[in-house]
Design an enzyme around this catalytic site. Structure first.
Site, short mmCIF file in Angstrom:
data_model
loop_
_atom_site.label_atom_id
_atom_site.label_comp_id
_atom_site.label_asym_id
_atom_site.label_seq_id
_atom_site.Cartn_x
_atom_site.Cartn_y
_atom_site.Cartn_z
N HIS A 113 21.23 132.50 -18.47
CA HIS A 113 21.92 132.03 -17.26
C HIS A 113 21.89 130.50 -17.23
O HIS A 113 20.84 129.90 -17.52
CB HIS A 113 21.24 132.61 -16.01
CG HIS A 113 21.95 132.24 -14.75
ND1 HIS A 113 23.11 132.88 -14.33
CD2 HIS A 113 21.70 131.28 -13.82
CE1 HIS A 113 23.53 132.34 -13.20
NE2 HIS A 113 22.70 131.36 -12.87
N ASP A 154 20.96 138.71 -12.36
CA ASP A 154 20.10 137.51 -12.48
C ASP A 154 18.74 137.63 -11.79
O ASP A 154 18.17 136.63 -11.38
CB ASP A 154 20.82 136.27 -11.92
CG ASP A 154 22.16 136.03 -12.59
OD1 ASP A 154 22.29 136.36 -13.78
OD2 ASP A 154 23.08 135.53 -11.92
C1 GRF Z 1 26.78 130.67 -20.69
O1 GRF Z 1 26.80 129.59 -19.83
C2 GRF Z 1 25.74 131.68 -20.27
O2 GRF Z 1 24.66 131.09 -19.63
C3 GRF Z 1 26.49 132.53 -19.28
O3 GRF Z 1 27.77 132.62 -19.82
C4 GRF Z 1 28.07 131.47 -20.60
C5 GRF Z 1 28.53 131.95 -21.95
O4 GRF Z 1 28.96 130.88 -22.74
N1 GRF Z 1 25.84 133.78 -19.07
P1 GRF Z 1 29.36 131.15 -24.27
O5 GRF Z 1 30.42 132.25 -24.24
O6 GRF Z 1 28.12 131.60 -24.97
O7 GRF Z 1 29.88 129.86 -24.77
#
Ligand code: GRF
Length: 206
Positions: A113, A154
């Site tokens: 997260h 979360d």
């Molecule tokens: C990240 O910011 C993660 O924390 C959230 O979704 C986003 C995914 O980014 N759960 P990516 O697809 O890995 O670039």
């Protein structure tokens, strides 16, 4: 003599770009991380994460309530079992996992997260919205959190966090870029600790 820890098999769930997925795939390919990526599952047929999985030569599946209106959870569960998955990593997955999957993989599902939970999490807190809320709240720091997944958004036990200060004039966009880079490192480091046994997950004990 104690047995060497077995190489854990990973499944990934992603809905979008998959840069966190890529960070893990790269770390495994360079042997920086001693784990074995097996399969990517996405609810979004256009997710670049699926392409990343294909390029890495692992299973890549688009499974959604449209492709599997009657047996989505069972299809996902069967796929995880076919690949003998040990650990699931949610890397930007916008759906909840079904109850049966959560039950079978209890204590073995991680999520990343882009904020310091328990603040700035929960339903609707994703993407730029998280960073907009952090900046609007006047927070001095933000960061990233890796936690175990339970049936809510979360809220599961926190495994690791990394913090960064907000700069003066920080915007949600500039913060998002900084946090994403932090996420890539935190996720790989957390998995390294699980692989080495430094971080023990109850769910992985047989
Ligand atoms: C990240 O910011 C993660 O924390 C959230 O979704 C986003 C995914 O980014 N759960 P990516 O697809 O890995 O670039």
């Amino acid at each position: 003599m104690s047995q060497p820890p077995k190489q854990l098999k990973l499944a990934f769930f992603a809905s979008g770009n998959g840069s966190n997925l890529q960070a893990i795939l790269d770390a495994c390919a360079s042997s920086e991380l001693d784990m074995s990526p097996q399969v990517v599952i996405s609810n979004n047929s256009k997710a670049y994460a699926l392409t990343r999985g294909q390029l890495a030569g692992i299973g890549s599946h688009h499974f959604s309530s449209k492709t599997h209106p009657h047996n989505l959870d069972q299809t996902i569960l069967n796929t995880l079992l076919e690949h003998s998955v040990d650990l699931i990593v949610l890397v930007g997955y916008m759906k909840k996992l079904g109850d049966e999957i959560l039950e079978r993989f209890r204590g073995r599902v991680l999520n990343i997260h882009p904020a310091l939970l328990p603040e700035f999490g929960g339903h609707g807190m994703y993407g730029l919205k998280v960073h907009q809320a952090v900046v609007a709240a006047g927070a001095t720091h933000s960061g990233a959190t890796v936690h175990l997944v339970d049936s809510e958004y979360d809220t599961g036990p926190i495994l690791s966090q990394a913090r960064i200060p907000l700069s003066s004039g920080e915007t949600p966009e500039s913060l998002a870029a900084k946090v994403l880079a932090l996420e890539h490192r935190l996720l790989v480091e957390t998995l390294q600790k699980i692989a080495s046994g430094e971080l023990e997950l109850e769910g992985l004990k047989t």
